[in-house]
Design a protein around this motif. Structure first.
Motif, mmCIF file in Angstrom:
data_model
loop_
_atom_site.group_PDB
_atom_site.id
_atom_site.type_symbol
_atom_site.label_atom_id
_atom_site.label_comp_id
_atom_site.label_asym_id
_atom_site.label_seq_id
_atom_site.Cartn_x
_atom_site.Cartn_y
_atom_site.Cartn_z
ATOM 1 N N PRO A 69 0.820 -1.226 0.000
ATOM 2 C CA PRO A 69 0.000 0.000 0.000
ATOM 3 C C PRO A 69 0.848 1.267 0.000
ATOM 4 N N ALA A 129 -3.397 4.778 -0.372
ATOM 5 C CA ALA A 129 -4.115 3.694 0.305
ATOM 6 C C ALA A 129 -4.077 3.870 1.816
ATOM 7 N N LEU A 130 -2.939 4.303 2.326
ATOM 8 C CA LEU A 130 -2.837 4.523 3.770
ATOM 9 C C LEU A 130 -3.785 5.629 4.221
ATOM 10 N N ARG A 173 -6.617 6.447 2.751
ATOM 11 C CA ARG A 173 -7.972 5.898 2.694
ATOM 12 C C ARG A 173 -8.237 5.022 3.908
ATOM 13 N N PHE A 174 -7.239 4.215 4.278
ATOM 14 C CA PHE A 174 -7.435 3.345 5.433
ATOM 15 C C PHE A 174 -7.622 4.161 6.709
ATOM 16 N N GLY A 202 -10.856 2.681 7.231
ATOM 17 C CA GLY A 202 -10.464 1.323 7.557
ATOM 18 C C GLY A 202 -10.866 0.914 8.958
ATOM 19 N N TRP A 211 -10.454 -4.400 -0.053
ATOM 20 C CA TRP A 211 -9.579 -3.569 -0.875
ATOM 21 C C TRP A 211 -8.203 -3.420 -0.233
ATOM 22 N N TRP A 212 -8.140 -3.578 1.070
ATOM 23 C CA TRP A 212 -6.886 -3.405 1.809
ATOM 24 C C TRP A 212 -6.094 -4.707 1.910
ATOM 25 N N SER A 249 -8.909 -8.321 11.681
ATOM 26 C CA SER A 249 -9.577 -7.543 10.642
ATOM 27 C C SER A 249 -11.054 -7.428 10.977
#
Length: 346
Positions: free
Chosen positions: A51, A55-56, A58-59, A63, A273-274, A308
């Protein structure tokens, strides 16, 4: 070259000539132990980029690494049924699930631990929600340990500290130094498709769709993968370690036909997605079992640590549904409770 060696080589050549076109000769087992020189990074082995900043970000916004509060009420329903380890002999293959990716694997007369984590708590992770299914005091002598990669939920220093320092340990390339610093004296590092042998049992290190990291400065400095163990009877168990779904499964099945049992991860997959590139979801795990040609599958990497956001029982219900949808025999899905065992029929 002596006459005996030439005869063996001729027989081997003849076997290869008669073999199917897809036949891939396995590597000769490497000597046990010994230091080796490895590249500074294995990032070229990644099958998907790690990532990035986007992406980070977005998380950070959306997330989640824990199931929703309403799903946590089902923790009490997680399957936990500890029992005695089965009696075995040198021709018996048996598995006992201690939880997460930790198995007590009996094969070829050896007792092998996979990614042993008996600790209640590991760094950066909530405490385990089911106890270790096999009491440490109930273990027979441990003849060997295999490690898939260096993440804390697979490489647990407090657990490994319990082992005698002369326990044979099989590890990915680059990870040997971690063990020798802790005074383990029989450490064998392997690259993908390499093998070693211990008392008649063959240990082959195979690829996985994953990565490695244990500190802020060591991303992909050591390799990751799974293990195929084969005894003198030709019985084979595949321990996938931690992995996403991808092309390596078909290649493993091509090189190691006749896998009797695949130990495959089914949890820690949401948000998709992650985590898709590094963790199979239950449907992908069933597809992986078919890709490697395994006769049976035992799910793992769930019901132990909540890593998760999926509901706690969802991996089990989804893997059962996927197995049924694939038309596979129910008795070949070994969806064991934590602590349970199963013996391969000879």
């Amino acid at each position: 070259m002596g006459e005996s060696s030439m005869t063996q080589q001729s027989e081997s050549t003849a076997q290869r000539a008669d073999a199917p076109a897809s036949f891939v000769p396995l590597a000769e087992p490497r000597p046990l132990g010994g230091g080796r020189t490895w590249p500074k990074s294995f990032a070229d082995r990644l099958t998907a980029p790690l990532p990035g900043l986007r992406a980070l970000a977005r998380f950070a916004r959306e997330g989640a690494l824990r199931p929703p509060p309403e799903a946590l009420t089902r923790i009490a329903d997680l399957p936990f049924a500890p029992g005695p380890l089965p009696a075995v002999d040198a021709r018996t293959v048996a598995v006992s699930w201690a939880g997460h990716a930790s198995w007590v694997l009996r094969i070829g007369g050896l007792t092998v631990l996979t990614d042993p984590v008996w600790s209640r708590k590991i760094l950066g992770t909530p405490a385990r929600v089911t106890p270790a299914g096999v009491a440490w005091s109930a273990l027979p002598r441990v003849d060997a340990v295999v490690i898939s990669h260096n993440h804390y939920d697979h490489l647990d220093a407090p657990t490994l500290k319990r082992l005698p320092k002369d326990t044979p340990v099989f590890v990915p390339a680059g990870l040997g130094r971690w063990f020798t610093r802790r005074r383990f004296s029989r450490v064998t590092e392997l690259d993908w498709w390499e093998a070693a042998e211990l008392d008649g049992v063959r240990f082959d290190f195979v690829p996985a769709h994953h990565w490695s990291k244990r500190s802020l400065v060591d991303t992909c400095r050591t390799l990751w993968g799974g293990w195929v163990l084969t005894d003198l009877e030709g019985q084979r168990v595949y321990f996938a370690g931690d992995t996403g779904y991808g092309h390596w499964f078909r290649e493993i099945g091509r090189r190691y036909p006749g896998i009797d049992l695949a130990l495959l991860p089914i949890g820690a997959y949401d948000p998709r997605w992650w985590l898709k590139d590094v963790h199979c979801d239950p449907e992908e795990a069933v597809a992986a079992a078919r890709d490697v040609g395994a006769r049976r599958m035992a799910p793992m990497h769930w019901a132990t640590f909540l890593l998760s956001a999926e509901p706690v029982l969802e991996p089990l219900t989804r893997v059962r549904a996927a197995w049924r949808k694939a038309g596979l025999a129910r008795e070949d899905l070994w969806d064991l409770p934590v602590g349970a065992s199963r013996v391969l029929a000879v």
